[in-house]
Design an enzyme around this catalytic site. Structure first.
Site, PDB file in Angstrom:
ATOM      1  N   ASN A 182       0.869  -1.177   0.000  1.00  0.00           N
ATOM      2  CA  ASN A 182       0.000   0.000   0.000  1.00  0.00           C
ATOM      3  C   ASN A 182       0.903   1.223   0.000  1.00  0.00           C
ATOM      4  O   ASN A 182       1.459   1.593   1.019  1.00  0.00           O
ATOM      5  CB  ASN A 182      -0.902  -0.017   1.244  1.00  0.00           C
ATOM      6  CG  ASN A 182      -1.721   1.251   1.371  1.00  0.00           C
ATOM      7  OD1 ASN A 182      -1.830   2.026   0.413  1.00  0.00           O
ATOM      8  ND2 ASN A 182      -2.297   1.474   2.542  1.00  0.00           N
TER       9      ASN A 182
ATOM     10  N   LYS B 277       0.117   4.323  -0.439  1.00  0.00           N
ATOM     11  CA  LYS B 277      -0.492   5.574   0.064  1.00  0.00           C
ATOM     12  C   LYS B 277      -0.187   6.721  -0.912  1.00  0.00           C
ATOM     13  O   LYS B 277      -0.136   6.493  -2.112  1.00  0.00           O
ATOM     14  CB  LYS B 277      -0.010   5.856   1.490  1.00  0.00           C
ATOM     15  CG  LYS B 277      -0.158   4.612   2.382  1.00  0.00           C
ATOM     16  CD  LYS B 277       0.023   4.866   3.848  1.00  0.00           C
ATOM     17  CE  LYS B 277      -0.182   3.566   4.609  1.00  0.00           C
ATOM     18  NZ  LYS B 277      -0.153   3.740   6.050  1.00  0.00           N
TER      19      LYS B 277
ATOM     20  N   HIS C 246      -9.615   1.580   4.457  1.00  0.00           N
ATOM     21  CA  HIS C 246      -8.365   1.785   5.196  1.00  0.00           C
ATOM     22  C   HIS C 246      -8.616   2.786   6.323  1.00  0.00           C
ATOM     23  O   HIS C 246      -9.386   3.729   6.156  1.00  0.00           O
ATOM     24  CB  HIS C 246      -7.269   2.294   4.254  1.00  0.00           C
ATOM     25  CG  HIS C 246      -5.923   2.291   4.897  1.00  0.00           C
ATOM     26  ND1 HIS C 246      -5.519   3.279   5.756  1.00  0.00           N
ATOM     27  CD2 HIS C 246      -4.905   1.395   4.830  1.00  0.00           C
ATOM     28  CE1 HIS C 246      -4.292   2.986   6.185  1.00  0.00           C
ATOM     29  NE2 HIS C 246      -3.901   1.854   5.644  1.00  0.00           N
TER      30      HIS C 246
ATOM     31  N   GLU D 287      -7.027   5.206   7.374  1.00  0.00           N
ATOM     32  CA  GLU D 287      -6.788   6.612   7.009  1.00  0.00           C
ATOM     33  C   GLU D 287      -7.985   7.187   6.256  1.00  0.00           C
ATOM     34  O   GLU D 287      -8.283   8.372   6.363  1.00  0.00           O
ATOM     35  CB  GLU D 287      -5.486   6.729   6.194  1.00  0.00           C
ATOM     36  CG  GLU D 287      -4.264   6.523   7.089  1.00  0.00           C
ATOM     37  CD  GLU D 287      -3.041   5.954   6.389  1.00  0.00           C
ATOM     38  OE1 GLU D 287      -2.982   5.964   5.149  1.00  0.00           O
ATOM     39  OE2 GLU D 287      -2.135   5.469   7.110  1.00  0.00           O
TER      40      GLU D 287
ATOM     41  N   GLU E 101      -5.843  -4.247  10.526  1.00  0.00           N
ATOM     42  CA  GLU E 101      -4.776  -3.274  10.742  1.00  0.00           C
ATOM     43  C   GLU E 101      -5.049  -2.486  12.011  1.00  0.00           C
ATOM     44  O   GLU E 101      -5.792  -1.497  11.991  1.00  0.00           O
ATOM     45  CB  GLU E 101      -4.693  -2.310   9.551  1.00  0.00           C
ATOM     46  CG  GLU E 101      -4.381  -2.999   8.238  1.00  0.00           C
ATOM     47  CD  GLU E 101      -3.721  -2.033   7.245  1.00  0.00           C
ATOM     48  OE1 GLU E 101      -2.621  -2.351   6.794  1.00  0.00           O
ATOM     49  OE2 GLU E 101      -4.299  -0.972   6.963  1.00  0.00           O
TER      50      GLU E 101
ATOM     51  N   GLY F 200       2.364   2.542  10.673  1.00  0.00           N
ATOM     52  CA  GLY F 200       3.367   3.594  10.528  1.00  0.00           C
ATOM     53  C   GLY F 200       4.075   3.968  11.820  1.00  0.00           C
ATOM     54  O   GLY F 200       4.777   4.969  11.880  1.00  0.00           O
TER      55      GLY F 200
ATOM     56  N   SER G 271       3.136  -1.918  10.352  1.00  0.00           N
ATOM     57  CA  SER G 271       4.584  -2.038  10.568  1.00  0.00           C
ATOM     58  C   SER G 271       5.142  -3.428  10.215  1.00  0.00           C
ATOM     59  O   SER G 271       6.060  -3.922  10.883  1.00  0.00           O
ATOM     60  CB  SER G 271       4.956  -1.651  11.995  1.00  0.00           C
ATOM     61  OG  SER G 271       4.594  -0.295  12.247  1.00  0.00           O
TER      62      SER G 271
END
Ligand code: PGA
Length: 246
Positions: free
Chosen positions: A9, A11, A95, A97, A164, A170, A208
């Site tokens: 991914n 991003k 996702h 985000e 996730e 991250g 991660s």
């Protein structure tokens, strides 16, 4: 029995030139691999280029989002049909985000999943809890709600799930394989409540993931893949993750 899947991914990273450089370096390193599904999710502007470059290879291209309508006056949006037209076979939906920064809710995500499947795309549907929710013991409640509402009325044949935990994205803080396995097991049980396909559904872990921890994560019974952000931006480290078995 579940075929492993390793997905990048990217991003909001990589221009077309950077995409092209990555794929040229990455493709030959994974050319012999036929027992893992390999997916790369570039930003919209690089999708068609990436799809052209991987044509005939063992790598598939995913979009990171779609709109749920097939066309119309939705300035700035991209439909599932356009993603197919660009050469994609997958899309990531829900996702954290997107949920957090773009206010995508369960109802919208449910429409997106249905639009994607209706266009012939396969879906990677993301779920996961915040650190506060975990500490309050609400992980299963949150993940369970996201699954039930987001996948309501959905034919699960071409759906994979990505678990996730938001606190692991991250941050360099990976869930332990045991923590991840526990939630993956819960996800499979929850899916069994509304689909006969729960044992066949692939559940990816994301947060991660890197070359140093992928093997241990992938050794868990209900972890069938990885969704990789930061460590997928470098062709060498993403290649090492894809080749976690060797
Ligand atoms: P990360 O991101 O690997 O950089 O933690 C994962 C993701 O957000 O899909």
């Amino acid at each position: 029995m579940r075929r492993p899947v390793i997905a990048a991914n990217w991003k909001m990273y990589k221009t077309r030139e950077e995409t092209s450089l990555f794929i040229r370096e990455f493709l030959p390193t994974v050319s012999g691999i036929d027992d893992v599904d390999i997916i790369i999710s570039p930003p919209f502007t690089s999708l068609a280029l990436a799809a052209d470059m991987v044509k005939g290879s063992n790598v598939q291209i995913a979009a990171q989002n779609i709109h749920f309508e097939s066309e119309g006056a939705y300035t700035g949006e991209i439909s599932s049909g356009m993603i197919v037209d660009a050469g994609c076979s997958y899309v990531i939906i829900g996702h954290s985000e997107r949920r957090q920064y773009f206010a995508e809710d369960d109802g919208q995500l449910n429409r997106k999943v249905k639009a994607a499947l209706g266009s012939g795309l396969s879906v990677i549907f993301c779920v996961g809890e915040t650190i506060e929710e975990r500490e309050e013991g609400k992980t299963n409640d949150i993940v369970g709600r996201e699954l039930v509402k987001g996948l309501e009325g959905v034919d699960m044949v071409n759906v994979s799930i990505a678990y996730e935990p938001i606190w692991a994205i991250g941050t360099g803080k990976t869930a332990t394989p045991e923590q991840a396995q526990e939630v993956h097991r819960y996800i499979r049980e929850k899916i069994a409540g509304f689909s006969e396909r729960s044992e066949a559904i692939r559940i990816l872990y994301g947060g991660s993931v890197k070359p140093a921890n992928v093997r241990e994560l992938m050794s868990m019974e209900d972890i069938d893949g990885a969704l990789v952000g930061g460590a997928s931006l470098d062709p060498v480290s993403f290649s090492q993750i894809v080749k976690y078995k060797s």
